[in-house]
Structure formats: C-alpha cells, structure tokens
Design a protein around this motif. Structure first.
Motif, PDB file in Angstrom:
ATOM      1  N   ASP A  25       0.841  -1.202   0.000  1.00 20.78           N
ATOM      2  CA  ASP A  25       0.000   0.000   0.000  1.00 20.78           C
ATOM      3  C   ASP A  25       0.877   1.253   0.000  1.00 20.78           C
ATOM      4  O   ASP A  25       0.776   2.126   0.858  1.00 20.78           O
ATOM      5  N   THR A  26       1.767   1.346  -0.992  1.00 22.98           N
ATOM      6  CA  THR A  26       2.722   2.449  -1.064  1.00 22.98           C
ATOM      7  C   THR A  26       2.052   3.730  -1.523  1.00 22.98           C
ATOM      8  O   THR A  26       1.302   3.746  -2.499  1.00 22.98           O
ATOM      9  N   GLN A  27       2.348   4.826  -0.811  1.00 22.34           N
ATOM     10  CA  GLN A  27       1.842   6.148  -1.166  1.00 22.34           C
ATOM     11  C   GLN A  27       3.007   7.129  -1.180  1.00 22.34           C
ATOM     12  O   GLN A  27       4.115   6.813  -0.747  1.00 22.34           O
ATOM     13  N   LYS A  28       2.753   8.324  -1.693  1.00 22.56           N
ATOM     14  CA  LYS A  28       3.764   9.378  -1.702  1.00 22.56           C
ATOM     15  C   LYS A  28       3.391  10.457  -0.685  1.00 22.56           C
ATOM     16  O   LYS A  28       2.243  10.901  -0.631  1.00 22.56           O
ATOM     17  N   LYS A  29       4.375  10.853   0.124  1.00 24.37           N
ATOM     18  CA  LYS A  29       4.155  11.946   1.059  1.00 24.37           C
ATOM     19  C   LYS A  29       4.349  13.279   0.344  1.00 24.37           C
ATOM     20  O   LYS A  29       4.710  13.326  -0.838  1.00 24.37           O
ATOM     21  N   ALA A  30       4.152  14.360   1.068  1.00 29.38           N
ATOM     22  CA  ALA A  30       4.248  15.693   0.461  1.00 29.38           C
ATOM     23  C   ALA A  30       5.621  15.947  -0.143  1.00 29.38           C
ATOM     24  O   ALA A  30       5.750  16.657  -1.144  1.00 29.38           O
ATOM     25  N   ASP A  31       6.666  15.370   0.463  1.00 24.97           N
ATOM     26  CA  ASP A  31       8.023  15.575  -0.055  1.00 24.97           C
ATOM     27  C   ASP A  31       8.395  14.563  -1.133  1.00 24.97           C
ATOM     28  O   ASP A  31       9.558  14.454  -1.521  1.00 24.97           O
ATOM     29  N   LYS A  32       7.400  13.777  -1.606  1.00 25.63           N
ATOM     30  CA  LYS A  32       7.555  12.785  -2.680  1.00 25.63           C
ATOM     31  C   LYS A  32       8.231  11.495  -2.216  1.00 25.63           C
ATOM     32  O   LYS A  32       8.459  10.590  -3.013  1.00 25.63           O
ATOM     33  N   SER A  33       8.607  11.409  -0.939  1.00 28.60           N
ATOM     34  CA  SER A  33       9.196  10.178  -0.446  1.00 28.60           C
ATOM     35  C   SER A  33       8.095   9.148  -0.214  1.00 28.60           C
ATOM     36  O   SER A  33       6.952   9.495   0.085  1.00 28.60           O
ATOM     37  N   PRO A  34       8.426   7.852  -0.346  1.00 30.93           N
ATOM     38  CA  PRO A  34       7.388   6.832  -0.207  1.00 30.93           C
ATOM     39  C   PRO A  34       7.056   6.530   1.250  1.00 30.93           C
ATOM     40  O   PRO A  34       7.907   6.641   2.135  1.00 30.93           O
ATOM     41  N   VAL A  35       5.816   6.146   1.492  1.00 29.05           N
ATOM     42  CA  VAL A  35       5.392   5.661   2.807  1.00 29.05           C
ATOM     43  C   VAL A  35       4.494   4.456   2.564  1.00 29.05           C
ATOM     44  O   VAL A  35       3.701   4.439   1.618  1.00 29.05           O
ATOM     45  N   THR A  36       4.641   3.434   3.393  1.00 29.48           N
ATOM     46  CA  THR A  36       3.880   2.199   3.204  1.00 29.48           C
ATOM     47  C   THR A  36       3.025   1.899   4.439  1.00 29.48           C
ATOM     48  O   THR A  36       3.165   2.539   5.484  1.00 29.48           O
ATOM     49  N   ALA A  37       2.189   0.882   4.294  1.00 26.44           N
ATOM     50  CA  ALA A  37       1.397   0.423   5.441  1.00 26.44           C
ATOM     51  C   ALA A  37       2.311  -0.022   6.575  1.00 26.44           C
ATOM     52  O   ALA A  37       1.952   0.093   7.753  1.00 26.44           O
ATOM     53  N   ALA A  38       3.506  -0.503   6.244  1.00 23.78           N
ATOM     54  CA  ALA A  38       4.439  -0.951   7.283  1.00 23.78           C
ATOM     55  C   ALA A  38       4.960   0.220   8.107  1.00 23.78           C
ATOM     56  O   ALA A  38       5.115   0.109   9.329  1.00 23.78           O
ATOM     57  N   ASP A  39       5.258   1.352   7.454  1.00 23.32           N
ATOM     58  CA  ASP A  39       5.678   2.555   8.184  1.00 23.32           C
ATOM     59  C   ASP A  39       4.619   2.937   9.214  1.00 23.32           C
ATOM     60  O   ASP A  39       4.933   3.241  10.382  1.00 23.32           O
ATOM     61  N   LYS A  40       3.376   2.921   8.765  1.00 25.29           N
ATOM     62  CA  LYS A  40       2.276   3.389   9.625  1.00 25.29           C
ATOM     63  C   LYS A  40       2.010   2.413  10.764  1.00 25.29           C
ATOM     64  O   LYS A  40       1.781   2.824  11.906  1.00 25.29           O
ATOM     65  N   ALA A  41       2.042   1.113  10.469  1.00 21.26           N
ATOM     66  CA  ALA A  41       1.808   0.115  11.519  1.00 21.26           C
ATOM     67  C   ALA A  41       2.915   0.173  12.573  1.00 21.26           C
ATOM     68  O   ALA A  41       2.640   0.108  13.782  1.00 21.26           O
ATOM     69  N   ALA A  42       4.163   0.306  12.126  1.00 20.83           N
ATOM     70  CA  ALA A  42       5.280   0.378  13.067  1.00 20.83           C
ATOM     71  C   ALA A  42       5.182   1.625  13.937  1.00 20.83           C
ATOM     72  O   ALA A  42       5.459   1.590  15.146  1.00 20.83           O
ATOM     73  N   HIS A  43       4.786   2.735  13.340  1.00 22.88           N
ATOM     74  CA  HIS A  43       4.626   3.978  14.096  1.00 22.88           C
ATOM     75  C   HIS A  43       3.620   3.796  15.231  1.00 22.88           C
ATOM     76  O   HIS A  43       3.873   4.210  16.372  1.00 22.88           O
TER      77      HIS A  43
END
Length: 253
Positions: free
Chosen positions: A30-48
């Motif tokens: 579930d990869t998305q782009k943040k405002a700075d164009k860097s990628p963020v995934t469902a794994a980033d969010k779950a770990a947070h």
C-alpha cells in the motif's frame, strides 16, 4: 535511567519489526507518496502506531517521522523525548533487499542519549548508551579504539567507505575521490552506521539530505563507542530538535 528505558525501546522495536515483516512478506505494501515525494507504506504506519503506544507509557513525548510534528515552540520546551523513524529505508523495504531498520532514540534536549537500531529481516538488534554500554543481540560490543582524525584517514594506505545504496550523490562521489585505494561498501538505512560500529568500515560520508530521525539512534550508539556524526567541517557533532528537522551534510567516523 537508560537501564529502565532501553528495554522498553527494544521491545517496541521488536514488536514493530514483527508487524513490518508481516507486511513485507505479504507483498501488499500500500505504497503512497508523502508531500516531499518520499514513499510511505502500510508498514511505516503500523510500526509507528506500535512504537508510539509503547513509548508513551514512559510519559516522555514522542517525535516520529510518521506522526504529527509538533511546532518548534512546543518541542523546544522538551527536556527529554523520543525521536523515532518507524521504518528507516522505505525504498530498501519496497525493493525487498532487507536493508531497512527501526530507529528509536532517547534524547536530552539537542543530544541523543541512547539508541535502538533493529533490522527485522536480519534479526539484528543494536542498542546502547554511554551509561549501559553497546550491544548487538544482547552481546556487548567493546568500545572502539580512539577515533582517527580525517587527516589520518586521508593518509591511510587503504580505507573502507560506506555509502547509501539509494542516495549516492555527486558530492559524495567527489568526496570519496579524495581517498586512495578505497573499498566502497553500499548499504541501506542506519545499517551504514552499524558497519562503523562493528569495525567493518572507516568512514560514512553523507552529502545528501537526511532527517533527524534518520541519524539520532545510531548517533547515540556510536557516541557510546568512541565514534560520532560530525558536520563536514569535523569541528562539532550534529545537534537535534532544531526549528527545521533536516540534518546538514555530515561525516560519521
């Protein structure tokens, strides 16, 4: 204090790592782009979410890459706080090369006091502070010998330099060209710093933008092991909790 806080941070990192691996092995990022164009995934969010739940039990504030970033006026009042990158090396995660980490640092004002760097795929947990010593998978790592000056490194007959796998800039290449007989090692995430810790590399130049949460955990561990993360003038180390959370270019050795 670190004797009580590091086990909590270790547990948070390990549990976050389990959630990251579940998503990593599912191939549904579930990869998305943040405002700075860097990628963020469902794994980033779950770990947070997992890490924040653990760390807030200590009653210290948490500044996480994937959380809301408090304004500087608020942050500047913090004496102690946690600085977190729930998934450092998202590009490495997406490319499935295993070279990503969970980074958790415990901070005192503008300085990292303790750090945890966990590599879920490798199963390696690095943690420590000046107070506790430094460990890899619960085995203590002896302090490194006294740090050489940059001039001494330039004169070495051979040198191992570690660089980013995803961000090898032209400035970094030009800097590396100053050295003779270079062995270049590429690595993702905070694992580059851990090569310095384990004596597998001499120098890590980073002449490309990073954020405070990218470096703080490893910085604390290195400081406890006779190494540091320095401005490119090598006169002082990086500081944290600045109005802008972007790091200057640095040299770590």
């Amino acid at each position: 204090m670190m004797q009580q806080l590091l086990p909590i941070a270790n547990k948070a990192a390990i549990e976050a790592g389990k959630a990251i691996l579940n998503i990593y092995e599912s191939n549904s990022f579930d990869t998305q782009k943040k405002a700075d164009k860097s990628p963020v995934t469902a794994a980033d969010k779950a770990a947070h979410t997992i890490i924040t739940d653990y760390l807030l039990q200590t009653n210290f504030p948490v500044l996480s890459e994937e959380g809301s970033h408090q304004d500087f006026q608020t942050r500047s009042q913090w004496e102690y706080y946690w600085l977190v990158d729930p998934l450092d090396g998202t590009k490495e995660f997406i490319h499935k090369n295993g070279e990503f980490t969970v980074n958790i640092a415990f901070m005192h004002r503008n300085k990292p006091l303790a750090g945890v760097v966990y590599a879920p795929v490798l199963g390696d947990l690095y943690y420590g502070s000046a107070e506790t010593g430094v460990y890899k998978n619960d085995q203590e790592i002896p302090k490194l010998s006294a740090r050489r000056t940059l001039e001494e490194l330039l004169l070495k007959p051979s040198i191992t330099i570690v660089a980013s796998r995803s961000h090898l800039s032209d400035e970094t290449k030009a800097f590396i060209s100053r050295f003779s007989n270079v062995t270049l090692t590429s690595m993702g995430s905070s694992l580059k710093f851990m090569l310095l810790l384990e004596g597998k590399a001499d120098l890590y130049p980073r002449l490309f933008p990073t954020m405070e949460w990218d470096t703080a955990a490893a910085h604390a561990i290195l400081n406890a092991s006779n190494r540091g993360v320095y401005h490119t003038n090598v006169k002082e180390e990086l500081t944290y909790n600045k109005p802008e959370l972007v790091n200057p270019y640095f040299l770590s050795y």
